[in-house]
Scaffold this active site. Sequence first.
Site, PDB file in Angstrom:
ATOM      1  N   ASP A 198      -7.324  -5.725  14.398  1.00 63.34           N
ATOM      2  CA  ASP A 198      -7.248  -4.277  14.157  1.00 63.34           C
ATOM      3  C   ASP A 198      -6.890  -4.094  12.691  1.00 63.34           C
ATOM      4  OD1 ASP A 198      -6.814  -1.587  14.128  1.00 63.34           O
ATOM      5  OD2 ASP A 198      -4.933  -1.657  15.231  1.00 63.34           O
ATOM      6  N   TYR A 229     -12.414   9.103  11.797  1.00 64.98           N
ATOM      7  CA  TYR A 229     -12.810   7.958  10.970  1.00 64.98           C
ATOM      8  C   TYR A 229     -14.086   8.346  10.219  1.00 64.98           C
ATOM      9  CZ  TYR A 229      -9.440   4.611  13.008  1.00 64.98           C
ATOM     10  OH  TYR A 229      -8.305   3.931  13.383  1.00 64.98           O
ATOM     11  N   TYR A 269     -10.105   4.679  19.723  1.00 63.68           N
ATOM     12  CA  TYR A 269     -10.161   3.417  18.986  1.00 63.68           C
ATOM     13  C   TYR A 269      -9.328   2.331  19.669  1.00 63.68           C
ATOM     14  CZ  TYR A 269      -9.432   0.127  15.129  1.00 63.68           C
ATOM     15  OH  TYR A 269      -9.340  -1.003  14.353  1.00 63.68           O
ATOM     16  N   GLN A 270      -8.060   2.632  19.935  1.00 66.46           N
ATOM     17  CA  GLN A 270      -7.147   1.592  20.446  1.00 66.46           C
ATOM     18  C   GLN A 270      -7.564   1.113  21.836  1.00 66.46           C
ATOM     19  OE1 GLN A 270      -4.707   1.407  17.941  1.00 66.46           O
ATOM     20  NE2 GLN A 270      -3.636   3.365  17.833  1.00 66.46           N
ATOM     21  N   GLY A 313      -2.208 -11.949   8.023  1.00 66.63           N
ATOM     22  CA  GLY A 313      -2.937 -12.450   9.184  1.00 66.63           C
ATOM     23  C   GLY A 313      -3.756 -13.693   8.883  1.00 66.63           C
ATOM     24  N   GLU A 358       1.258  -8.416  11.544  1.00 62.31           N
ATOM     25  CA  GLU A 358       0.975  -7.255  10.679  1.00 62.31           C
ATOM     26  C   GLU A 358       1.570  -7.556   9.299  1.00 62.31           C
ATOM     27  OE1 GLU A 358      -0.319  -3.873  10.497  1.00 62.31           O
ATOM     28  OE2 GLU A 358       0.585  -4.038   8.502  1.00 62.31           O
ATOM     29  N   SER A 409      -7.459  -2.740   8.551  1.00 64.09           N
ATOM     30  CA  SER A 409      -7.910  -1.649   7.700  1.00 64.09           C
ATOM     31  C   SER A 409      -9.206  -2.080   7.004  1.00 64.09           C
ATOM     32  CB  SER A 409      -6.809  -1.249   6.725  1.00 64.09           C
ATOM     33  OG  SER A 409      -5.991  -2.344   6.371  1.00 64.09           O
ATOM     34  N   ASP A 410      -9.723  -1.233   6.132  1.00 63.88           N
ATOM     35  CA  ASP A 410     -11.022  -1.493   5.508  1.00 63.88           C
ATOM     36  C   ASP A 410     -10.921  -2.615   4.467  1.00 63.88           C
ATOM     37  OD1 ASP A 410     -12.208   0.599   6.990  1.00 63.88           O
ATOM     38  OD2 ASP A 410     -11.305   2.053   5.635  1.00 63.88           O
ATOM     39  N   GLN A 419       0.817  -1.210   0.000  1.00 65.17           N
ATOM     40  CA  GLN A 419       0.000   0.000   0.000  1.00 65.17           C
ATOM     41  C   GLN A 419       0.855   1.268   0.000  1.00 65.17           C
ATOM     42  OE1 GLN A 419      -2.293  -1.055   3.434  1.00 65.17           O
ATOM     43  NE2 GLN A 419      -0.461  -1.454   4.661  1.00 65.17           N
TER      44      GLN A 419
END
Length: 291
Positions: free
Chosen positions: A159, A228, A64-65, A141, A109, A161-162, A34
């Site tokens: 956790d 967000y 969030y976290q 993952g 990750e 991403s979209d 990315q």
Amino acid sequence: VIPGWFSEISPMWPGEAHSLKVEKILFQGKSDYQNVMVFKSSTYGKVLVLDGVIQLTERDECAYQEMIAHLPLCSITNPKKVLVIGGGDGGVLREVARHPTVEQIDICEIDAMVVDVSKEFFPEVAVGYEDPRVNLHIGDGVAFLKAVPEGSYDAVIVDSSDPIGPAKELFEKPFFETVAKALRPGGVVCTQAESIWLHMHIIEDIVSNCREIFKGSVNYAWTTVPTYPSGVIGFMLCSTEGPAVDFKHPVNPIDAVESAQSTRPLKFYNAEIHSAAFCLPSFAKKVIESE
Ligand code: AAT
């Protein structure tokens, strides 16, 4: 596009784009997975952006976290082994590490550049990596979970991403099946589950998959994160068959005194907001509870 501003444009939220004024672009790179960018905003501190989508800002990352970590971990007694999928910035690790019973924190990750960039530009977030219980794996993952022996973890935190880009499979049924296998009986999962304002169709699918897979309980909770899309984000919280988990009534509170004395006190999470996070607006409740 307004000159000097960052606008978050994506087909996942057509017709709208939240914008932040840019003071300075600090990093721009392209990893194998990315585009990675860091900029200094005028009002939210530094911002981490992946493929044009905001992953965190210094000002509101706590919302969030803290929630994605403490909603599952405060819902079970004595969590020991925790797996984080995604979350390369280290913020979720920082929160998991607050739990004194935790002995092992694995993280998988996909993108090493996210880890490096976070360590360079977001030391207050990447501080999570300094905990000796953390084991970092760089990889997908989905593949990582397939190789995990059954019943390995007390909690899995996704956790991600979209679902456009490398995280696509993290929203699909086979992935949730491998998560369930990786958990011990009565173990819990908490996944990033998008916005009730923008993604009811995605949420509907996740909920119906989870109801088939997780024989304990299946719940949706949400929090506010101003940067967000739509200003809110939700979480799927499920448990496997075994000792019952009542997510709405936390049994493993984070000691308020200890956390107030710590150099890094909690900014957002508390026991009241934990229970409140499961209250849904009527339109969402109708869809989520009927699945
Ligand atoms: N902690 C705050 C932000 C995130 S980070 C999401 C992370 O998931 C990213 O670092 C990304 O590289 C990683 N990721 C994506 N796909 C995979 C995968 N298949 N395996 C492992 N890690 C992955 C979430 C932001 C939410 C944004 C809401 N709009």
